[in-house]
Design an enzyme around this catalytic site. Structure first.
Site, PDB file in Angstrom:
ATOM      1  N   VAL A   1     -16.043  15.590 -63.511  1.00 59.41           N
ATOM      2  CA  VAL A   1     -17.048  14.524 -63.561  1.00 59.41           C
ATOM      3  C   VAL A   1     -17.252  13.936 -64.956  1.00 59.41           C
ATOM      4  O   VAL A   1     -17.996  12.976 -65.109  1.00 59.41           O
ATOM      5  CB  VAL A   1     -18.417  15.000 -63.031  1.00 59.41           C
ATOM      6  CG1 VAL A   1     -18.334  15.310 -61.551  1.00 59.41           C
ATOM      7  CG2 VAL A   1     -18.932  16.196 -63.814  1.00 59.41           C
ATOM      8  N   TYR A   2     -16.612  14.499 -65.986  1.00 64.13           N
ATOM      9  CA  TYR A   2     -16.734  13.904 -67.312  1.00 64.13           C
ATOM     10  C   TYR A   2     -16.026  12.561 -67.298  1.00 64.13           C
ATOM     11  O   TYR A   2     -14.801  12.478 -67.259  1.00 64.13           O
ATOM     12  CB  TYR A   2     -16.130  14.806 -68.390  1.00 64.13           C
ATOM     13  CG  TYR A   2     -16.868  16.095 -68.652  1.00 64.13           C
ATOM     14  CD1 TYR A   2     -18.100  16.360 -68.063  1.00 64.13           C
ATOM     15  CD2 TYR A   2     -16.337  17.056 -69.504  1.00 64.13           C
ATOM     16  CE1 TYR A   2     -18.770  17.546 -68.305  1.00 64.13           C
ATOM     17  CE2 TYR A   2     -17.008  18.244 -69.770  1.00 64.13           C
ATOM     18  CZ  TYR A   2     -18.228  18.483 -69.159  1.00 64.13           C
ATOM     19  OH  TYR A   2     -18.893  19.663 -69.401  1.00 64.13           O
ATOM     20  N   SER A   3     -16.840  11.511 -67.298  1.00 59.72           N
ATOM     21  CA  SER A   3     -16.335  10.135 -67.204  1.00 59.72           C
ATOM     22  C   SER A   3     -15.446   9.958 -65.974  1.00 59.72           C
ATOM     23  O   SER A   3     -14.443   9.237 -66.006  1.00 59.72           O
ATOM     24  CB  SER A   3     -15.582   9.733 -68.481  1.00 59.72           C
ATOM     25  OG  SER A   3     -16.455   9.731 -69.582  1.00 59.72           O
ATOM     26  N   GLN A   4     -15.837  10.631 -64.873  1.00 61.57           N
ATOM     27  CA  GLN A   4     -15.129  10.531 -63.588  1.00 61.57           C
ATOM     28  C   GLN A   4     -13.613  10.685 -63.743  1.00 61.57           C
ATOM     29  O   GLN A   4     -12.820   9.866 -63.289  1.00 61.57           O
ATOM     30  CB  GLN A   4     -15.474   9.211 -62.897  1.00 61.57           C
ATOM     31  CG  GLN A   4     -16.837   9.187 -62.234  1.00 61.57           C
ATOM     32  CD  GLN A   4     -16.926  10.147 -61.039  1.00 61.57           C
ATOM     33  OE1 GLN A   4     -16.277   9.941 -60.019  1.00 61.57           O
ATOM     34  NE2 GLN A   4     -17.737  11.196 -61.180  1.00 61.57           N
TER      35      GLN A   4
END
Length: 346
Positions: A61-64
């Protein structure tokens, strides 16, 4: 760089791990962390490797997914076997009711996605980013165990679990002979010592290594906060109060005062002292550091180059002391029957 065992697993990890949440800056939340591109990420990775830090932490989920993609490109020039990659899943990734959680459907998809984005055949440490109370633990652990048996994941870990969440998961792993959580990624800092109440004694008892995230208290211990001084105009500290755990002002200033005094005595920076304090605590396998640029990274890496004395640790302990909730305050009245981890009793 000192290497430590990850819990009671056979994996050795460096005392410091480089977190890549600053890679990409794909949305407003992560832009506040940083917007590191591939070229800069490669430079930061090389600095870490020069210092002996070969462990890199990211999440789907870090910057998708953009953080994973950039990390994969930034380590492409080094031998895959010489680095350790940690990533995570559980939180929403895309639209739809099955694109969130720790179900077999979601995890199977996310493991394959992370492998593709990271351009690797396997993940060294795969975390459940949070606890999913709607999915049976048996379904989650059996899915992870299958990924381990397939060679797609080497070790599994939890993150942000409560004590009973983690204990029940460990018990189910033992019951069925499945892969077990070797690590627990936790929030722990001089201004956030909740980890010590239950999770640290549990980690000591069960052999689960702590991987510490946000060790500088959501940026509060970077040296930018002082009594009577306004925050920098451009700083993610403005969001810390909204998105991170609250810290009473007086307690924060008390910790900063103690760090400032120790910095004057030792010649070390405030962040270095805050990080080194964590490295002196029991059950800590690695502390995850982040950096927007080379200067910040080199300063943080130097935190592992010295050792605070027991007296210096005690001074920081005293300055950061907080009220302990029930039932822990009651149990600590009877430490002869409810002992803390041995290293913490010194």
């Amino acid at each position: 760089m000192e290497f430590r065992q990850l819990g009671k697993s056979g994996l050795q990890v460096p005392a410091l791990c480089f977190g890549t949440g600053t890679f990409g800056g794909g949305n407003e939340f992560f832009r506040a962390w940083g917007q590191t591109d591939v070229a800069e990420a490669t430079r930061l990775i090389d600095i870490c490797l020069e210092a002996g830090v070969n462990f890199f932490d990211t999440a789907d989920v870090y910057s998708q997914g953009l953080s994973e993609e950039i990390l994969g490109q930034a380590i492409a020039h080094v031998d895959r076997g010489s680095v350790l990659i940690s990533t995570k899943a559980t939180f929403a990734f895309g639209e739809g009711p099955n694109n969130v959680g720790s179900s077999r459907a979601h995890l199977t998809r996310q493991i394959e996605g992370s492998l593709k984005r990271l351009k690797t055949d396997y993940i060294d440490v795969y975390h459940m980013h949070g606890f999913d109370a709607l999915t049976p633990i048996e379904e989650t652990i059996s899915t992870l165990d299958n990924a381990v048996r397939q060679g797609k994941v080497r070790y599994i870990a939890a993150s942000n679990f409560s004590g009973w969440h983690l204990q029940k998961s460990l018990s189910i792993s033992r019951q069925y002979g499945w892969a077990s959580y070797a690590g627990h990624q936790v929030y722990y800092s001089l201004v956030g010592r909740d980890y010590e109440w239950e999770l640290m004694p549990q980690a000591f008892s069960e052999g689960v290594g702590a991987l510490v995230w946000s060790p500088l208290g959501w940026g509060r211990l970077t040296g930018k906060i002082r009594r009577g001084q306004p925050l920098p105009e451009v700083s993610r500290l403005h969001k810390a109060a909204e998105q991170g755990p609250s810290v009473p002002d007086e307690r924060l200033y008390r910790v900063v005062d103690a760090l400032d005094a120790l910095a004057a005595e030792t010649g070390k920076s405030v962040p270095q002292l805050a990080l080194n304090w964590l490295l002196r605590k029991p059950t800590i396998s690695t502390v995850i550091i982040g950096a927007r640029n080379e200067r910040q990274l080199r300063d943080n890496l130097a935190a592992a180059s010295f050792t605070l004395t027991p007296e210096q640790v005690a001074r920081l302990d005293e300055a950061s002391e907080s009220e302990v909730p029930y039932p822990y305050w009651h149990q600590r009245q009877f430490q002869n029957r409810n002992p803390l981890p041995p290293a913490y009793r010194e």
